[in-house]
Design an enzyme around this catalytic site. Structure first.
Site, PDB file in Angstrom:
ATOM      1  N   GLY A  72      33.186  82.198  57.421  1.00 24.25           N
ATOM      2  CA  GLY A  72      33.975  80.987  57.193  1.00 24.25           C
ATOM      3  C   GLY A  72      35.257  80.997  58.016  1.00 24.25           C
ATOM      4  N   ASN A 153      40.532  77.813  46.910  1.00 21.98           N
ATOM      5  CA  ASN A 153      39.919  79.074  46.503  1.00 21.98           C
ATOM      6  C   ASN A 153      40.619  79.746  45.320  1.00 21.98           C
ATOM      7  OD1 ASN A 153      41.646  79.097  48.943  1.00 21.98           O
ATOM      8  ND2 ASN A 153      41.690  81.298  48.587  1.00 21.98           N
ATOM      9  N   GLN A 181      34.559  77.081  49.559  1.00 24.65           N
ATOM     10  CA  GLN A 181      34.425  77.279  48.107  1.00 24.65           C
ATOM     11  C   GLN A 181      33.571  76.195  47.447  1.00 24.65           C
ATOM     12  OE1 GLN A 181      35.378  79.777  46.166  1.00 24.65           O
ATOM     13  NE2 GLN A 181      36.485  80.924  47.728  1.00 24.65           N
ATOM     14  N   SER A 201      30.587  79.228  54.277  1.00 26.71           N
ATOM     15  CA  SER A 201      30.388  80.669  54.385  1.00 26.71           C
ATOM     16  C   SER A 201      29.309  81.126  53.414  1.00 26.71           C
ATOM     17  CB  SER A 201      31.709  81.374  54.063  1.00 26.71           C
ATOM     18  OG  SER A 201      31.509  82.767  54.050  1.00 26.71           O
ATOM     19  N   GLY A 202      28.328  81.874  53.935  1.00 24.37           N
ATOM     20  CA  GLY A 202      27.159  82.255  53.145  1.00 24.37           C
ATOM     21  C   GLY A 202      27.442  83.103  51.915  1.00 24.37           C
ATOM     22  N   HIS A 203      28.402  84.050  52.043  1.00 21.54           N
ATOM     23  CA  HIS A 203      28.556  85.011  50.945  1.00 21.54           C
ATOM     24  C   HIS A 203      29.174  84.409  49.690  1.00 21.54           C
ATOM     25  CE1 HIS A 203      32.946  86.348  51.186  1.00 21.54           C
ATOM     26  NE2 HIS A 203      32.845  85.683  52.329  1.00 21.54           N
ATOM     27  N   THR A 239      24.310  86.980  70.365  1.00 20.77           N
ATOM     28  CA  THR A 239      22.962  87.029  69.788  1.00 20.77           C
ATOM     29  C   THR A 239      23.035  86.706  68.297  1.00 20.77           C
ATOM     30  OG1 THR A 239      22.312  88.647  71.423  1.00 20.77           O
ATOM     31  CG2 THR A 239      20.934  88.515  69.439  1.00 20.77           C
ATOM     32  N   CYS A 326      42.194  87.902  49.541  1.00 23.08           N
ATOM     33  CA  CYS A 326      42.943  88.293  50.731  1.00 23.08           C
ATOM     34  C   CYS A 326      44.378  88.638  50.387  1.00 23.08           C
ATOM     35  CB  CYS A 326      42.931  87.179  51.763  1.00 23.08           C
ATOM     36  SG  CYS A 326      41.539  86.110  51.590  1.00 23.08           S
TER      37      CYS A 326
HETATM   38  N1  PLP Z   1      38.191  79.437  53.344  1.00 18.49           N
HETATM   39  C1  PLP Z   1      38.211  79.574  52.017  1.00 18.49           C
HETATM   40  C2  PLP Z   1      38.642  78.420  51.176  1.00 18.49           C
HETATM   41  C3  PLP Z   1      37.822  80.780  51.424  1.00 18.49           C
HETATM   42  O1  PLP Z   1      37.847  80.910  50.103  1.00 18.49           O
HETATM   43  C4  PLP Z   1      37.416  81.856  52.252  1.00 18.49           C
HETATM   44  C5  PLP Z   1      37.047  83.166  51.682  1.00 18.49           C
HETATM   45  O2  PLP Z   1      37.621  83.609  50.711  1.00 18.49           O
HETATM   46  C6  PLP Z   1      37.388  81.643  53.649  1.00 18.49           C
HETATM   47  C7  PLP Z   1      37.788  80.426  54.153  1.00 18.49           C
HETATM   48  C8  PLP Z   1      36.959  82.708  54.587  1.00 18.49           C
HETATM   49  O3  PLP Z   1      35.559  82.892  54.552  1.00 18.49           O
HETATM   50  P1  PLP Z   1      34.922  84.258  55.089  1.00 18.49           P
HETATM   51  O4  PLP Z   1      35.153  85.278  54.026  1.00 18.49           O
HETATM   52  O5  PLP Z   1      33.478  83.947  55.283  1.00 18.49           O
HETATM   53  O6  PLP Z   1      35.589  84.584  56.365  1.00 18.49           O
END
Ligand code: PLP
Length: 391
Positions: A72, A153, A181, A201-203, A239, A326
């Site tokens: 993401g 988030n 999110q 973002s996949g995770h 790749t 973070c």
């Molecule tokens: N943007 C938001 C709102 C998020 O919550 C996050 C991850 O916590 C990200 C971006 C970043 O995504 P990624 O962990 O895939 O880099």
């Protein structure tokens, strides 16, 4: 009895068995490079294109509008830096975003400021929402891009994106939304939202870590972000992360198919949790209750430290967060909680719990049983609580 309860799904989610099963053949049997012309390469290409169709279908987009990225954060960096650099040549050098964005956006904006771009950071309301009137006030003739997140988030608030995007377009600016999110948790339809670009973002919805995507509407071309080979139409070289891209396609398909049902069940669990925890004195819910992700709750308990609360919860088997993943590890109060007007000491005593469809009613019962005595215990030891409890 002690349980393990994972209530930090906004930080990351586990890969589910269906996703792992979809991915596995692409690691060991069909390991071809999607750019190779022999058959296992062509098979791999087919898998990447199927995943692209799955992501496009989930967002109501065209497959040609989906670009796979490594996460993401990369999609956010690309949308901001790629768009601003593209517009700079035409004399538009103004970017608008909001103070409570994820650092992937905020730090990209800061980097652009160092390159000579101008950035306006919109405030948010005490409810954690971006007011469209503020965008109207800030937008200018030289505004190239507006980037406002779909769901926050930390406090889970869902923004009026369609209205904000319409304002950007009325002034000739592009509109990007960080939907990291939101995707997989609430309906996300790029046409209904009216956005030009969207990051995911996949995770955050049971695909593995390290794969994401940028949706960029046909005709919207941010500058090339990764120079190299011809992958992703030459716009994002490297790749392809084959197995993870397959996992992303599967995860988004599963999440979309069960969205309505999951939203109803998760919202009910969230509300039960909010109502119970708010019974503790000097406790508040952060962010609008109405415009909120089904799985998010963020609560401040006055008179305690969020870090101590997290450690006690961990000892009880509960994984939670006191800010975004973070920012934990730093002692600064969350910039999101500051943005909605919380005092430092109140922001410090905040707890984010984020649920998913894997959360059970028993998990909620357990959290409801564990949190109050831990909060009361911490308050009993706190000199701050002694001073404020009767105010
Ligand atoms: N943007 C938001 C709102 C998020 O919550 C996050 C991850 O916590 C990200 C971006 C970043 O995504 P990624 O962990 O895939 O880099």
């Amino acid at each position: 009895e002690k349980r393990f309860v994972y209530a930090d799904n906004a930080a990351t989610t586990p890969v589910t068995p269906a996703v792992l099963e979809a991915m596995t053949p692409w690691l060991m049997e069909n390991y071809g490079n999607p750019s190779s012309i022999y058959s296992i390469g062509r098979t791999a290409r087919t898998a990447v294109e199927k995943a692209r169709r799955q992501v496009a279908a989930a967002l109501n987009a065209e497959p040609g509008e989906i670009y796979f990225t490594s996460c993401g954060t990369e999609a956010d960096n690309w949308a901001l830096k790629g768009s601003m650099r593209r517009w700079a040549a035409k004399g538009k050098k103004h970017l608008i975003t909001a103070v409570f964005e994820h650092h992937a956006i905020l730090h990209s904006a800061r980097a652009l400021e160092k390159e000579g771009f101008e950035v306006t950071y919109l405030p948010v309301t005490p409810e954690g929402l971006v007011d469209p009137a503020e965008l109207e006030k800030a937008i200018r003739e030289d505004t190239a891009l507006v980037s406002i997140m779909l769901a926050n988030n930390e406090i889970g608030t869902v923004q009026p994106i369609a209205e904000l995007a319409a304002i950007a377009h009325a002034h000739g600016a592009w509109f990007h939304t960080d939907a990291v999110q939101a995707v997989g948790h609430i309906p996300v339809d790029i046409k209904a939202l009216g956005v030009d670009m969207l990051s995911l973002s996949g995770h955050k919805f049971h695909a593995p870590k390290g794969v994401g995507a940028l949706y960029a509407k046909k005709g919207i071309l941010p500058d090339i972000f990764m120079d190299g080979g011809a992958q992703e139409k030459g716009r994002r070289a490297g790749t392809e992360n084959l197995a993870s891209i397959v996992g992303l396609g599967e995860a988004i398909t599963v999440a979309t198919a069960s969205l309505e049902e999951n939203m109803a069940r998760i919202t009910a669990m969230r509300d039960r949790l909010i109502d119970s925890l708010l019974r503790l004195p000097k406790t508040r819910l952060n962010g609008s209750r109405e415009h909120r992700l089904p799985g998010n709750l963020n609560i401040s308990f006055e008179g305690i430290e969020g870090e101590s609360l997290l450690l006690r919860l961990d000892m009880a088997g509960i994984c939670a967060s006191s800010g975004s993943a973070c920012t934990s590890g730093s002692l600064d109060p969350s910039h999101v909680l500051m943005a909605i007007g919380l005092k430092h000491e109140v922001a410090h005593g905040s707890l984010r719990l984020s649920l998913s469809e894997l959360t059970t009613e028993e998990d909620i019962d357990y959290i409801i049983a564990q949190v109050p005595p831990i909060v009361e215990g911490l308050r009993a030891m706190s000199p701050v609580w002694e001073k404020i409890k009767d105010l």
